[in-house]
Write a protein that holds these residues in place. Structure first.
Motif, PDB file in Angstrom:
ATOM      1  N   UNK A  87      -9.347   3.045 -18.952  1.00 34.67           N
ATOM      2  CA  UNK A  87      -8.946   1.797 -19.578  1.00 34.67           C
ATOM      3  C   UNK A  87      -8.459   0.800 -18.543  1.00 34.67           C
ATOM      4  N   UNK A  88      -7.268   0.246 -18.767  1.00 31.55           N
ATOM      5  CA  UNK A  88      -6.694  -0.729 -17.840  1.00 31.55           C
ATOM      6  C   UNK A  88      -5.960  -0.071 -16.685  1.00 31.55           C
ATOM      7  N   UNK A  89      -5.820   1.235 -16.706  1.00 31.03           N
ATOM      8  CA  UNK A  89      -5.028   1.947 -15.693  1.00 31.03           C
ATOM      9  C   UNK A  89      -5.924   2.561 -14.622  1.00 31.03           C
ATOM     10  N   UNK A  90      -5.427   2.545 -13.376  1.00 41.89           N
ATOM     11  CA  UNK A  90      -6.148   3.140 -12.254  1.00 41.89           C
ATOM     12  C   UNK A  90      -5.199   3.961 -11.402  1.00 41.89           C
ATOM     13  N   UNK A  91      -5.761   4.949 -10.713  1.00 42.70           N
ATOM     14  CA  UNK A  91      -5.028   5.744  -9.741  1.00 42.70           C
ATOM     15  C   UNK A  91      -5.865   5.860  -8.468  1.00 42.70           C
ATOM     16  N   UNK A  92      -5.211   5.722  -7.329  1.00 40.27           N
ATOM     17  CA  UNK A  92      -5.842   5.919  -6.031  1.00 40.27           C
ATOM     18  C   UNK A  92      -5.053   6.978  -5.271  1.00 40.27           C
ATOM     19  N   UNK A  93      -5.764   7.859  -4.557  1.00 43.05           N
ATOM     20  CA  UNK A  93      -5.104   8.930  -3.806  1.00 43.05           C
ATOM     21  C   UNK A  93      -5.573   8.901  -2.370  1.00 43.05           C
ATOM     22  N   UNK A  94      -4.726   9.463  -1.469  1.00 50.52           N
ATOM     23  CA  UNK A  94      -5.111   9.428  -0.069  1.00 50.52           C
ATOM     24  C   UNK A  94      -4.277  10.306   0.834  1.00 50.52           C
ATOM     25  N   UNK A  95      -4.274   9.944   2.095  1.00 50.86           N
ATOM     26  CA  UNK A  95      -3.604  10.713   3.139  1.00 50.86           C
ATOM     27  C   UNK A  95      -2.083  10.670   2.940  1.00 50.86           C
ATOM     28  N   UNK A  96      -1.403  11.734   3.407  1.00 47.24           N
ATOM     29  CA  UNK A  96       0.057  11.853   3.344  1.00 47.24           C
ATOM     30  C   UNK A  96       0.590  11.885   1.909  1.00 47.24           C
ATOM     31  N   UNK A  97      -0.195  12.472   1.024  1.00 48.16           N
ATOM     32  CA  UNK A  97       0.258  12.652  -0.346  1.00 48.16           C
ATOM     33  C   UNK A  97       0.369  11.383  -1.152  1.00 48.16           C
ATOM     34  N   UNK A  98      -0.329  10.343  -0.763  1.00 49.76           N
ATOM     35  CA  UNK A  98      -0.202   9.054  -1.438  1.00 49.76           C
ATOM     36  C   UNK A  98      -0.889   9.074  -2.808  1.00 49.76           C
ATOM     37  N   UNK A  99      -0.148   8.638  -3.827  1.00 49.83           N
ATOM     38  CA  UNK A  99      -0.708   8.334  -5.143  1.00 49.83           C
ATOM     39  C   UNK A  99      -0.263   6.924  -5.507  1.00 49.83           C
ATOM     40  N   UNK A 100      -1.222   6.051  -5.775  1.00 49.02           N
ATOM     41  CA  UNK A 100      -0.935   4.702  -6.223  1.00 49.02           C
ATOM     42  C   UNK A 100      -1.415   4.532  -7.664  1.00 49.02           C
ATOM     43  N   UNK A 101      -0.664   3.732  -8.437  1.00 45.13           N
ATOM     44  CA  UNK A 101      -0.981   3.545  -9.844  1.00 45.13           C
ATOM     45  C   UNK A 101      -0.963   2.059 -10.193  1.00 45.13           C
ATOM     46  N   UNK A 102      -1.954   1.626 -10.969  1.00 43.99           N
ATOM     47  CA  UNK A 102      -2.008   0.259 -11.476  1.00 43.99           C
ATOM     48  C   UNK A 102      -2.132   0.293 -12.991  1.00 43.99           C
ATOM     49  N   UNK A 103      -1.359  -0.565 -13.656  1.00 47.18           N
ATOM     50  CA  UNK A 103      -1.413  -0.676 -15.113  1.00 47.18           C
ATOM     51  C   UNK A 103      -2.192  -1.905 -15.581  1.00 47.18           C
ATOM     52  N   UNK A 105      -5.422  -3.210 -14.432  1.00 49.90           N
ATOM     53  CA  UNK A 105      -6.806  -3.279 -13.947  1.00 49.90           C
ATOM     54  C   UNK A 105      -6.900  -3.577 -12.453  1.00 49.90           C
ATOM     55  N   UNK A 106      -5.914  -3.103 -11.695  1.00 47.99           N
ATOM     56  CA  UNK A 106      -5.966  -3.216 -10.247  1.00 47.99           C
ATOM     57  C   UNK A 106      -5.329  -4.440  -9.654  1.00 47.99           C
ATOM     58  N   UNK A 107      -4.667  -5.272 -10.471  1.00 46.64           N
ATOM     59  CA  UNK A 107      -4.032  -6.482  -9.933  1.00 46.64           C
ATOM     60  C   UNK A 107      -2.806  -6.146  -9.097  1.00 46.64           C
ATOM     61  N   UNK A 108      -1.982  -5.228  -9.575  1.00 45.03           N
ATOM     62  CA  UNK A 108      -0.786  -4.803  -8.852  1.00 45.03           C
ATOM     63  C   UNK A 108      -0.734  -3.287  -8.833  1.00 45.03           C
ATOM     64  N   UNK A 109      -0.082  -2.748  -7.788  1.00 44.66           N
ATOM     65  CA  UNK A 109      -0.026  -1.304  -7.593  1.00 44.66           C
ATOM     66  C   UNK A 109       1.384  -0.881  -7.218  1.00 44.66           C
ATOM     67  N   UNK A 110       1.753   0.299  -7.653  1.00 45.55           N
ATOM     68  CA  UNK A 110       3.016   0.903  -7.230  1.00 45.55           C
ATOM     69  C   UNK A 110       2.760   2.354  -6.831  1.00 45.55           C
ATOM     70  N   UNK A 111       3.611   2.844  -5.947  1.00 41.61           N
ATOM     71  CA  UNK A 111       3.455   4.221  -5.477  1.00 41.61           C
ATOM     72  C   UNK A 111       4.141   5.187  -6.422  1.00 41.61           C
ATOM     73  N   UNK A 112       3.499   6.326  -6.660  1.00 41.94           N
ATOM     74  CA  UNK A 112       4.073   7.379  -7.475  1.00 41.94           C
ATOM     75  C   UNK A 112       4.460   8.558  -6.592  1.00 41.94           C
ATOM     76  N   UNK A 113       5.399   9.356  -7.069  1.00 41.77           N
ATOM     77  CA  UNK A 113       5.849  10.528  -6.323  1.00 41.77           C
ATOM     78  C   UNK A 113       4.865  11.669  -6.509  1.00 41.77           C
ATOM     79  N   UNK A 114       4.367  12.202  -5.409  1.00 38.71           N
ATOM     80  CA  UNK A 114       3.413  13.310  -5.476  1.00 38.71           C
ATOM     81  C   UNK A 114       4.062  14.661  -5.185  1.00 38.71           C
TER      82      UNK A 114
END
Length: 366
Positions: A87-103, A105-114
């Protein structure tokens, strides 16, 4: 893997192929100038927009109805390797345990605890609230609350996990280094180690996986290894291929028709549920990194040197060994394409090194 800068943007490169159709077709260049970092993943959103992620925490976004890509402010500068949308939500993952979340449609992002600093390689979203992330050192993360909180699952391995896939709500598979395979038949409540037989020399890394309802799944990887897990769940069966070139991408149309692609233009297809595989001539010698299906009879391949192949008759001539007719090989870039994503039979995006983004709105004809 970062490559800064751009050369000439509007260059059309046509790779000659003895099986390519003589048509005037190409992909439209969609580079988000001046962004030049490698892009590793792309998703199309349900309202027509798109988001891509990559090196140095890069996030770029395309609004619905626009031809322009915008660089989005990212909370991190570490590489982003995987991307998923619901839907309107996205998640991106990467190096060093990074999880990013957008509510939004990708306009703004915040980091989540992995809860981990291991590299996270891939993410799979399941329904409204359930998601999975796999990564280095046997890392498996799960959320059951729509991605608000992630918890680490112990799966009894410290090998790198490369890919995850589900078929329906219950049947899932994870594959990784050294022939590692994990299976679930209960929606991830329990995961069972199901490694490939070591006696068969199956210690090679597995890079790609496909799953169908009922427990049937396939895994592909280094050295031309292609394996099938039978519905009874008792054993793995190695499938015979006429090549030992590494395989990097795998997909099934249905329970009978499937494709696997890899090094030096390697492409195989099955029309009998994976029991036998036929070589399909592609006319190129560059490695394919990704494939996707634009419908039951359409296939899209992306790889090195900007190679893009599309067909509208992926079923080919099932009466003989003749394969499909390739519509075009005109990518408009020499950058290696790392990921491809199709949302329907007409619309698809491919992304890769040097910030390359290419789009089609007519199934690969243009």
């Amino acid at each position: 893997m970062t490559r800064a800068g751009w050369g000439v943007l509007f260059v059309l490169l046509v790779v000659a192929s003895p099986v390519a159709e003589e048509i005037a077709a190409w992909w439209g260049w969609q580079h988000p100038s001046p962004q030049g970092n490698a892009l590793h993943g792309v998703v199309l959103l349900d309202e027509g927009g798109a988001v891509a992620v990559g090196q140095n925490g890069t996030i770029v976004r395309r609004r619905p109805g626009s031809d322009q890509w915008q660089v989005v402010r990212s909370p991190v500068t570490t590489p982003l390797l995987g991307l998923a949308a619901h839907g309107a939500r996205l998640w991106a993952v990467g190096v060093r345990g990074v999880i990013l979340h957008s509510r939004d449609r990708g306009s703004t992002w915040r980091r989540q605890t992995s809860g981990t600093d291991q590299a996270l390689h891939a993410i799979w979203w399941q329904g409204e609230r359930h998601g999975w992330i796999v990564g280095a050192e046997g890392t498996l993360l799960e959320t059951r609350d729509g991605g608000e909180r992630w918890r680490r699952r112990s799966v009894g391995t410290t090998t790198a996990l490369h890919a995850v896939a589900f078929a329906g709500a219950l049947d899932g598979i994870i594959v990784g280094a050294g022939g590692t395979a994990l299976l679930t038949r209960d929606g991830g409540e329990t995961w069972t180690s199901s490694p490939l037989p070591s006696s068969a020399g199956a210690a090679a890394d597995l890079f790609a996986v496909a799953a169908l309802p009922g427990g049937r799944c396939w895994a592909a990887g280094r050295g031309g290894q292609l394996w099938q897990r039978l519905e009874d769940g008792t054993s793995w069966q190695r499938l015979s291929l006429p090549s030992e070139r590494s395989l990097q991408a795998l997909a099934f149309v249905d329970s009978r028709r499937g494709w696997v692609a890899g090094e030096r233009g390697t492409l195989f297809r099955t029309i009998d549920g994976g029991q036998t595989w036929q070589t399909v001539e592609t006319g190129v010698s560059f490695t394919f990194h990704a494939l996707d299906l634009l419908g039951a009879d359409q296939l899209l391949l992306a790889g090195e040197k900007g190679v893009l192949l599309a067909t509208q008759d992926a079923a080919g001539n099932t009466a003989g060994n003749r394969g499909p007719t390739w519509l075009n090989q005109a990518p408009g870039t020499r950058a290696a394409l790392q990921s491809v994503f199709a949302i329907d039979s007409n619309h698809a995006w491919a992304v890769g090194l040097d910030g390359a983004i290419l789009a089609t709105s007519d199934g690969g004809r243009h």
